[in-house]
Design a protein around this motif. Structure first.
Motif, PDB file in Angstrom:
ATOM      1  N   ARG A 144       0.828  -1.215   0.000  1.00  0.00           N
ATOM      2  CA  ARG A 144       0.000   0.000   0.000  1.00  0.00           C
ATOM      3  C   ARG A 144       0.862   1.264   0.000  1.00  0.00           C
ATOM      4  NH1 ARG A 144      -5.462  -1.420   1.227  1.00  0.00           N
ATOM      5  NH2 ARG A 144      -5.610  -3.656   0.801  1.00  0.00           N
ATOM      6  N   ILE A 145       2.140   1.138   0.358  1.00  0.00           N
ATOM      7  CA  ILE A 145       3.057   2.284   0.311  1.00  0.00           C
ATOM      8  C   ILE A 145       4.175   2.037  -0.709  1.00  0.00           C
ATOM      9  CG2 ILE A 145       2.585   3.166   2.623  1.00  0.00           C
ATOM     10  CD1 ILE A 145       5.197   1.746   3.554  1.00  0.00           C
ATOM     11  N   GLY A 146       3.906   1.193  -1.707  1.00  0.00           N
ATOM     12  CA  GLY A 146       4.891   0.969  -2.757  1.00  0.00           C
ATOM     13  C   GLY A 146       6.080   0.148  -2.337  1.00  0.00           C
ATOM     14  N   PHE A 147       5.923  -0.645  -1.286  1.00  0.00           N
ATOM     15  CA  PHE A 147       7.030  -1.359  -0.653  1.00  0.00           C
ATOM     16  C   PHE A 147       6.796  -2.866  -0.789  1.00  0.00           C
ATOM     17  CE2 PHE A 147       9.592  -1.557   3.573  1.00  0.00           C
ATOM     18  CZ  PHE A 147      10.787  -1.515   2.887  1.00  0.00           C
ATOM     19  N   GLU A 306      17.831   2.640  -4.088  1.00  0.00           N
ATOM     20  CA  GLU A 306      17.814   2.635  -5.548  1.00  0.00           C
ATOM     21  C   GLU A 306      16.489   3.022  -6.196  1.00  0.00           C
ATOM     22  OE1 GLU A 306      20.565   2.074  -7.247  1.00  0.00           O
ATOM     23  OE2 GLU A 306      21.806   1.499  -5.528  1.00  0.00           O
ATOM     24  N   HIS A 307      15.390   3.028  -5.449  1.00  0.00           N
ATOM     25  CA  HIS A 307      14.092   3.208  -6.107  1.00  0.00           C
ATOM     26  C   HIS A 307      13.230   4.211  -5.347  1.00  0.00           C
ATOM     27  CE1 HIS A 307      10.353   2.278  -8.206  1.00  0.00           C
ATOM     28  NE2 HIS A 307      11.105   1.727  -9.133  1.00  0.00           N
ATOM     29  N   PRO A 308      12.518   5.100  -6.057  1.00  0.00           N
ATOM     30  CA  PRO A 308      11.790   6.185  -5.391  1.00  0.00           C
ATOM     31  C   PRO A 308      10.420   5.815  -4.826  1.00  0.00           C
ATOM     32  CG  PRO A 308      11.552   6.402  -7.773  1.00  0.00           C
ATOM     33  CD  PRO A 308      12.510   5.260  -7.538  1.00  0.00           C
ATOM     34  N   ASP A 309       9.893   4.643  -5.141  1.00  0.00           N
ATOM     35  CA  ASP A 309       8.489   4.375  -4.798  1.00  0.00           C
ATOM     36  C   ASP A 309       8.223   4.291  -3.294  1.00  0.00           C
ATOM     37  OD1 ASP A 309       7.618   4.487  -7.375  1.00  0.00           O
ATOM     38  OD2 ASP A 309       7.107   2.357  -7.568  1.00  0.00           O
ATOM     39  N   LEU A 310       9.183   3.839  -2.507  1.00  0.00           N
ATOM     40  CA  LEU A 310       8.956   3.748  -1.067  1.00  0.00           C
ATOM     41  C   LEU A 310       8.736   5.137  -0.473  1.00  0.00           C
ATOM     42  CD1 LEU A 310       8.857   2.419   1.709  1.00  0.00           C
ATOM     43  CD2 LEU A 310      11.369   2.378   1.702  1.00  0.00           C
ATOM     44  N   VAL A 311       9.629   6.067  -0.787  1.00  0.00           N
ATOM     45  CA  VAL A 311       9.483   7.434  -0.280  1.00  0.00           C
ATOM     46  C   VAL A 311       8.180   8.048  -0.779  1.00  0.00           C
ATOM     47  CG1 VAL A 311      10.417   9.776  -0.501  1.00  0.00           C
ATOM     48  CG2 VAL A 311      11.923   7.884   0.100  1.00  0.00           C
ATOM     49  N   GLU A 312       7.863   7.828  -2.037  1.00  0.00           N
ATOM     50  CA  GLU A 312       6.641   8.394  -2.606  1.00  0.00           C
ATOM     51  C   GLU A 312       5.394   7.790  -1.976  1.00  0.00           C
ATOM     52  OE1 GLU A 312       3.907  10.445  -5.159  1.00  0.00           O
ATOM     53  OE2 GLU A 312       5.845  10.851  -4.215  1.00  0.00           O
ATOM     54  N   GLY A 313       5.419   6.487  -1.721  1.00  0.00           N
ATOM     55  CA  GLY A 313       4.269   5.840  -1.104  1.00  0.00           C
ATOM     56  C   GLY A 313       4.012   6.318   0.310  1.00  0.00           C
ATOM     57  N   ILE A 314       5.074   6.463   1.103  1.00  0.00           N
ATOM     58  CA  ILE A 314       4.908   6.972   2.469  1.00  0.00           C
ATOM     59  C   ILE A 314       4.433   8.424   2.429  1.00  0.00           C
ATOM     60  CG2 ILE A 314       6.056   7.445   4.666  1.00  0.00           C
ATOM     61  CD1 ILE A 314       8.025   5.195   4.019  1.00  0.00           C
ATOM     62  N   ARG A 315       4.996   9.210   1.505  1.00  0.00           N
ATOM     63  CA  ARG A 315       4.560  10.605   1.373  1.00  0.00           C
ATOM     64  C   ARG A 315       3.053  10.681   1.116  1.00  0.00           C
ATOM     65  NH1 ARG A 315       2.350  13.666  -1.805  1.00  0.00           N
ATOM     66  NH2 ARG A 315       2.301  12.103  -3.466  1.00  0.00           N
ATOM     67  N   ALA A 316       2.592   9.893   0.138  1.00  0.00           N
ATOM     68  CA  ALA A 316       1.200   9.996  -0.283  1.00  0.00           C
ATOM     69  C   ALA A 316       0.224   9.462   0.763  1.00  0.00           C
ATOM     70  CB  ALA A 316       1.012   9.251  -1.605  1.00  0.00           C
TER      71      ALA A 316
END
Length: 353
Positions: A144-147, A306-316
């Motif tokens: 749910r947070i891109g992780f 290496e990948h931005p999705d974790l930070v983006e998922g937590i942000r959103a």
């Protein structure tokens, strides 16, 4: 954080033959930070050779849940600040604790009452005796947070009946107490109103009866899980080789549940879903929990570095709460072939164990 502040977030005491560890951060549903992990580890190390402590009981304060997971807001802040070394330290400490609980020489009893998710599964899911209640809500909600699931979650998911491990790993769906027993995430169902009496029995029972036999005196049969009735459509869809094909099979089934699951998956991070499917299936063939934790550590640190999705998922989901993440790439069709390979092959430094 001061030592006393850290200690206040984990209540450590003995009652009779029982060593009690209570997560005490109820305002955050007992979300774990590194100091709490260190306090739990220190207590277990101290009790390992303490003959007065025969059983360890792990639970959470506040009534809402045992543990909502790791402190992902703090994780987000660390990564954004470029403190990947601190992030790696957190995960190494957490996974070492997960392995310690699984390998502990004395029985560890966990009360997974209320919300027990993510890092909470890492504590409760590897205990020798895992107890759920009518209030239990268990999940590995990392996609749910891109992780991707960690804390040994892939080890448990990989051993769930049929393809339910893929289903719960990819969707992050919540299991109730009966579901958790069926899936192998828990061993016993005890009504929440009886937990206090159970803890007293574990602490003060005079005869040499083992903890499992004591728990059976409080165990009840819950309302049956609905999961066996869903096995056919879940197994058929989630046995597909890729996430895209899982979604195609769900859409082709033409049922409300399958269509809703397909819609959910299409809104989640393509990379996180692909890495998770790869991780659960890898864990199914691994020899033990430590090997699964090593596989998770590779993937987790790949996301961190290496990948931005974790930070983006937590942000959103948690920081800005706009519920509008911008995944990279945004669709499954844009993924490269074997998109799970970079995370699977990543070599983090330092090593986990």
């Amino acid at each position: 954080m001061t030592d006393s502040h850290a200690a206040s977030r984990v209540l450590v005491r003995t009652e009779g033959a029982l060593g009690r560890l209570t997560l005490n951060r109820p305002e955050a549903i007992n979300a774990l930070d590194v100091e709490m992990i260190q306090a739990l580890t220190a207590a277990l190390n101290a009790w390992r050779d303490d003959t007065d402590v025969q059983i360890v009981l792990l639970d959470g304060a506040g009534g809402r849940g045992m543990c909502a997971g790791g402190d992902v807001r703090a994780l987000h802040a660390q990564i954004v600040a470029g403190q990947a070394e601190q992030t790696a330290e957190f995960f190494r400490a957490e996974y070492a604790l997960n392995a310690m609980i699984a390998e502990y020489p004395k029985p560890v009893v966990a009360f997974a009452d209320g919300i027990t998710m993510g890092g909470g599964i890492g504590l409760a899911g590897h205990a020798a005796i895992r107890i759920v209640t009518e209030r239990s809500q268990l999940a590995m909600p990392e996609t749910r947070i891109g992780f991707t699931p960690d804390v040994g979650g892939t080890w448990l998911l990989g051993r769930a009946p049929g393809r339910l491990g893929e289903y719960f790993g990819l969707t992050g769906a919540v299991m109730n107490g009966a579901d958790a027993v069926y899936l192998g995430f828990a061993d016993h169902y005890v009504p929440s109103e009886r937990l206090e009496a159970l803890s007293e029995a574990l602490a003060f029972r005079a005869d040499p009866t083992g903890p499992s036999e004591i728990v059976l005196l409080f165990d009840e049969t819950p309302e049956p899980s609905q999961l066996p009735a869903s096995r056919e459509w879940i197994d058929e869809a989630f046995s597909a080789p890729t996430v895209s094909e899982i979604i195609e099979r769900l859409q082709a089934q033409g049922t409300t549940d399958a269509a809703a699951t397909a819609d959910l998956l299409e809104g989640l991070a393509p990379t996180g879903l692909t890495v998770t499917l790869d991780a659960v299936r890898e864990a199914r063939d691994l020899p033990g929990l430590r090997a699964a934790l090593e596989g998770e550590y590779r993937r987790v640190m790949w996301f961190v570095n290496e990948h931005p999705d974790l930070v983006e998922g937590i942000r959103a989901q948690i920081v800005d709460k706009d519920r509008n993440p911008k995944w990279d790439p945004p669709t499954l069709a844009e993924l490269t072939p074997d998109a799970g390979a970079p995370a699977r092959a990543y070599v983090p430094q330092p090593a986990l164990f």
